[in-house]
Design an enzyme around this catalytic site. Structure first.
Site, PDB file in Angstrom:
ATOM      1  N   TYR A  15       5.776 -12.904  -7.288  1.00  0.00           N
ATOM      2  CA  TYR A  15       7.103 -12.792  -8.274  1.00  0.00           C
ATOM      3  C   TYR A  15       7.197 -11.904  -8.927  1.00  0.00           C
ATOM      4  CZ  TYR A  15       5.965 -17.679  -7.953  1.00  0.00           C
ATOM      5  OH  TYR A  15       6.013 -19.238  -7.623  1.00  0.00           O
ATOM      6  N   CYS A  42      -7.771  -5.416   1.177  1.00  0.00           N
ATOM      7  CA  CYS A  42      -6.929  -4.535   1.572  1.00  0.00           C
ATOM      8  C   CYS A  42      -4.992  -4.631   1.956  1.00  0.00           C
ATOM      9  CB  CYS A  42      -7.497  -4.441   3.349  1.00  0.00           C
ATOM     10  SG  CYS A  42      -9.170  -3.238   2.381  1.00  0.00           S
TER      11      CYS A  42
END
Length: 421
Positions: free
Chosen positions: A318, A346
């Protein structure tokens, strides 16, 4: 208000030093304050004390059974959106007559589960769902109490991904079609119309969208009653926001929200239901993490934590802000440093904050994410085969692990390799 405060130079959860919990359970972990959860529930309950009401905790914000039992024992109802949440609420001891079933995609199996175990009402979102529930209830020889969720076409002015009351959103039926849909409901066997449901979104920091929606609901109530429907209950949803940035002005209080409800629908003689989640649980929890490394980049410093986006996805999903503070209280007047605060996953999206000013942090130091009690643990995953992190509940000077951290073996042994491999 919450109960995570510095005392004698150390962050405490109520009366327990956060570092003491970290030493016992390891990092990262979530910790919740019982006192904060109960205080916030009571604020809503008191705000509606002028009439018949039920405060139903929106379980999607935080669904650990310990939290549900704490709130349920205090008199809260539960707003559930899946069969799993329904089962959790019942397992925590919440009676069926205090459980409201919401959501756009209820299956017939979920309907049977709730009708068998007891339900306060189904908040119906579409005509196909209504017909399906009618068929299930009729086959079981029972009557299903329903409200119908109307979409009032009100823009809640919140994040695009959590707005639910505009005409283009997937939720509810257009309020302009309410008469024909309520007439259909009245004609179907196995259903009993008891009220109206509306919910316009989450993290609202202004009362005006609520006023617009509830005024439309009041007008609809009068219209439906004139058409012969018995409207005795109004489910007004939730959505009141919390101050994720302590430097910003606080959103409206539950008392202001309760007064708005009284002003807009209080004269209708209906029982009022609300479904707050974030304001009850959000500031009642923090996420605690350890600093693995402080990395010097070309034009910035990276604070690399052992918490990651799989533990708290809100910033990645968000663009959400969480205040991040050291567990050891900074010295007054200490010069702040500027960091990109990241996790070890990663992906560049595994970033909690960029160019964040905070007191200097060293490897091994503990930090806490404030306002992490809502949509934190419930949205976590085991991405990168990272174990789900512990949840801890504090009450006064006591704490208990309410969800343990699984081992790698626990995770891996859930997989099954076919015999032909």
């Amino acid at each position: 208000m919450d109960h995570f405060l510095y005392r004698d130079g150390a962050l405490h959860a109520e009366d327990v030093p956060v570092a003491e919990i970290a030493a016992a359970v390891g990092t990262p972990f979530y910790v919740y304050s019982s006192a904060t959860l109960l205080r916030h529930f009571t604020l809503f309950d008191d705000a509606l004390s002028w009439g018949d009401h039920l405060v139903c905790f929106a379980m999607k914000s935080a669904s650990n059974q310990a939290i549900l039992k704490l709130l349920g024992d205090a008199g809260a109802g539960m707003d559930v959106v899946s069969g799993g949440e329904y089962a959790r609420a019942r397992a925590a001891g919440v009676p069926g007559d205090r459980i409201v079933f919401s959501g756009v995609g209820k299956t017939v199996d979920e309907m049977r589960m709730a009708l068998s175990g007891g339900i306060r009402q189904f908040n119906i979102e579409s005509e196909p769902e209504m017909r399906a529930l009618s068929a299930v209830a009729t086959a079981m020889g029972v009557t299903a109490p329903i409200t119908i969720r109307v979409n009032p076409d009100v823009d809640a002015k919140t994040n695009e991904k959590i707005a639910t009351g505009r005409k283009g959103d997937k939720f509810g039926i257009p309020i302009s079609r309410a008469s024909e849909v309520y007439a259909l409901a009245a004609s179907l066997p196995g259903l009993k119309v008891i009220g109206i449901d509306v919910h316009i979104g989450s993290q609202l920091t202004d009362l005006e969208p609520f006023r617009m929606a509830y005024t439309k609901v009041a007008d609809l109530t009068r219209q439906l009653r004139a058409e012969g429907h018995e409207i005795t209950r109004l489910d007004l949803g939730g959505g009141l926001g919390i101050p994720y940035e302590r430097s910003n002005l606080a959103p409206p209080l539950p008392t202001d929200y309760g007064e708005l409800i009284r002003e807009t629908v209080g004269d209708l003689g209906c029982e009022i239901e609300i479904e707050p989640g974030r304001l009850i649980s959000g500031n009642a929890g923090i996420l605690v993490a350890s600093t693995i490394y402080v990395k010097e980049g070309e034009d910035r410093q990276f604070l690399i934590l052992d918490a990651a986006m799989n533990d708290l996805i809100r910033p990645a999903m968000y663009g959400a802000h969480h205040d991040i503070i050291p567990v050891v209280e900074p010295t007054p007047g200490a010069e702040p440093a500027k960091y990109d605060i990241v996790g070890p996953v990663c992906e560049s999206g595994d970033t909690f904050a960029k160019h964040r000013d905070m007191p200097a942090v060293n490897a091994g130091d503990l930090v806490a994410f404030r306002s992490a009690g809502a949509y934190g643990a419930v949205m976590s995953s085991e991405y990168n085969t990272r174990p789900l992190i512990p949840e801890v509940l504090v009450q006064g000077d006591q704490f208990a692990v309410i969800r343990p951290r699984p081992t790698f073996d626990d995770i891996i042994n859930r997989d099954t390799i076919p015999e032909w491999l």
